[in-house]
Write an enzyme that holds these catalytic residues in place. Structure first.
Site, PDB file in Angstrom:
ATOM      1  N   ASP A  79     -55.328   9.544 -32.075  1.00 54.10           N
ATOM      2  CA  ASP A  79     -55.409   8.770 -31.089  1.00 54.10           C
ATOM      3  C   ASP A  79     -54.743   9.425 -29.776  1.00 54.10           C
ATOM      4  O   ASP A  79     -53.961  10.531 -29.987  1.00 54.10           O
ATOM      5  CB  ASP A  79     -55.026   7.254 -31.033  1.00 54.10           C
ATOM      6  CG  ASP A  79     -53.492   7.182 -31.172  1.00 54.10           C
ATOM      7  OD1 ASP A  79     -53.019   8.183 -31.999  1.00 54.10           O
ATOM      8  OD2 ASP A  79     -52.878   6.547 -30.545  1.00 54.10           O
ATOM      9  N   GLU A 174     -50.921   5.865 -32.720  1.00 52.18           N
ATOM     10  CA  GLU A 174     -49.390   6.445 -32.622  1.00 52.18           C
ATOM     11  C   GLU A 174     -49.162   6.151 -31.225  1.00 52.18           C
ATOM     12  O   GLU A 174     -47.963   5.797 -31.168  1.00 52.18           O
ATOM     13  CB  GLU A 174     -49.552   7.780 -33.078  1.00 52.18           C
ATOM     14  CG  GLU A 174     -48.116   8.436 -32.963  1.00 52.18           C
ATOM     15  CD  GLU A 174     -47.581   8.960 -31.877  1.00 52.18           C
ATOM     16  OE1 GLU A 174     -46.146   9.227 -31.871  1.00 52.18           O
ATOM     17  OE2 GLU A 174     -48.474   9.106 -31.042  1.00 52.18           O
TER      18      GLU A 174
END
Length: 409
Positions: A79, A174
């Protein structure tokens, strides 16, 4: 595919995560890239490739040595930050950087200058990957993914390099502090692992912040301004008063090194109601607890002034300093230092002014320090990635794998 092309391909996927989505992954578009990654790992010949329903990807490079050596892992997140757009990234290479300003968009006047970003000066003469000034680049952490994947390709192409079983994993979310929450440590099956999620070449990190998120809600009372005396409670104004009580020298923009901070992440409001979100950070556990208490004390102080229940605060811990979990197995750090020495890289052991999935994983029983991935100026349009950094990080993964393959020598 070479590592540069691989990384640039990855940047074309929009994988921005989102706060408070209430699901994993937090955005469906992350799964588009996750499926691509799973197929890529199968194509390059890894075994035990699987992706669970939450987008966590696991795969194995089998051992090619008969020696009994530890199983280790390499991890990266796919991400990108909610702070800045990751859609329609247009990465380009500045060849043989000359040390001057890098014009990202001449028409819009967007320039990456070494005056503002002095870290550029360390990369004069190198090829550098940049954006067009309208998105982040995504080196955090697609550089880490590219380095791990390319290292697995390299090890298969060079069977003379003996190594034990290597596990790789890629995960979502994350950037919103949830990347390790559903990570299956038992399935991963490693004695220890490394996240490839750091910055400048040579960085090794096994200390990070203790981290918490604070949500502040303010209930106001809207009254006609002509009749407001002793009746109106202006939530928006109280929100600004709340922030004014936080010391100016304890903000991200005024601190460095081991200094903790409070970060106003977002604020919205009107006379009737207001909301704020804060990040609370400190390397020291006691100071961290004191910082959480300080936020609660501000709320109490304002409630005494404006009325009980006007200000409410919810604080949730996000992760803790991984140092206490890594120091007992400090050989996992020594191994990286030795690998870098073999590659002519000067190791820079430092504390992270942030956190990685490795912090949470370390507390879940998987010691997991962080290694440089090579990018700089993350989470904004001036993010850049020196290609030599990308290459050296990949070589570091290979060298660590080789040294573990000789672990019992």
């Amino acid at each position: 595919m070479n590592i540069v092309d691989r990384f640039i391909k990855y940047t074309t996927f929009d994988t921005q995560s989102a706060e408070d989505a209430g699901k994993t992954p937090s955005t469906d578009k992350q799964l588009v890239f996750a499926k691509y990654l799973k197929e890529e790992l199968e194509e390059i010949g890894l075994s035990e490739v699987e992706m669970d329903e939450h987008g966590y990807i696991y795969a194995t490079l089998p051992a090619n040595t008969k020696e009994e050596v530890p199983t280790i892992g390499f991890i990266a997140h796919y991400d990108t930050s909610p702070d800045f757009s990751g859609k329609n990234v247009k990465a380009r290479i500045v060849e043989n950087y000359d040390g001057g300003d890098i014009i990202l968009d001449a028409e819009a006047g967007i320039i990456t200058s070494p005056t503002r970003f002095p870290e550029l000066k360390a990369h004069v003469g190198e090829d550098i990957i940049v954006t067009d000034g309208h998105t982040l680049l995504g080196a955090d952490d697609k550089a880490g993914i590219a380095e791990i994947v390319q290292a697995m390709v390299y090890l298969q192409e060079h069977p003379e390099i003996k190594h034990g079983k290597i596990r790789v994993a890629f995960n979502p979310d994350e950037e919103i502090g949830l990347g390790a929450h559903l990570f299956d440590v038992e399935k991963f099956g490693c004695e220890w692992a490394y996240t490839m999620d750091g910055g400048e070449i040579g960085e090794i990190e096994y200390e990070c912040f203790n981290a918490a998120a604070a949500k502040v809600e303010i209930k106001g009372a809207s009254v006609h301004t002509g009749y407001a005396k002793d009746k109106m409670i202006n939530a928006g104004r109280i929100a600004t008063e709340f922030t004014s009580l936080i010391p100016f020298n304890e903000l991200p923009e005024t601190t460095e090194g081991y200094e903790g901070f409070y970060h106003l992440l977002g604020i919205e409001g009107s006379c009737e109601s207001a909301k704020m979100s804060f990040l609370i950070r400190d390397h020291d556990r006691k100071k961290f607890d004191d910082r959480k208490d300080f936020i609660l004390d501000i709320a109490q102080q304002l409630n005494e002034k404006y009325g009980e229940g006007v200000v409410s605060v919810t604080i949730n811990d996000q992760y803790f300093n991984m140092r206490e979990k890594v120091e007992p197995v400090i050989h996992v750090i020594d191994l990286v230092i030795n690998a870098m020495a073999d590659l002519g890289i000067s190791p820079k052991v430092k504390a992270i002014r942030g956190g990685t999935d490795g912090a949470q994983l370390s507390f879940k029983g998987l010691p997991c320090p962080n290694i440089f991935a090579g990018g700089l100026n993350f989470h904004g349009p001036h993010e850049f990635l020196p290609i030599p950094n990308l290459q050296k990080a990949m070589e570091t993964v290979v060298k660590i794998s080789e040294l573990v393959g000789r672990f019992n020598d």
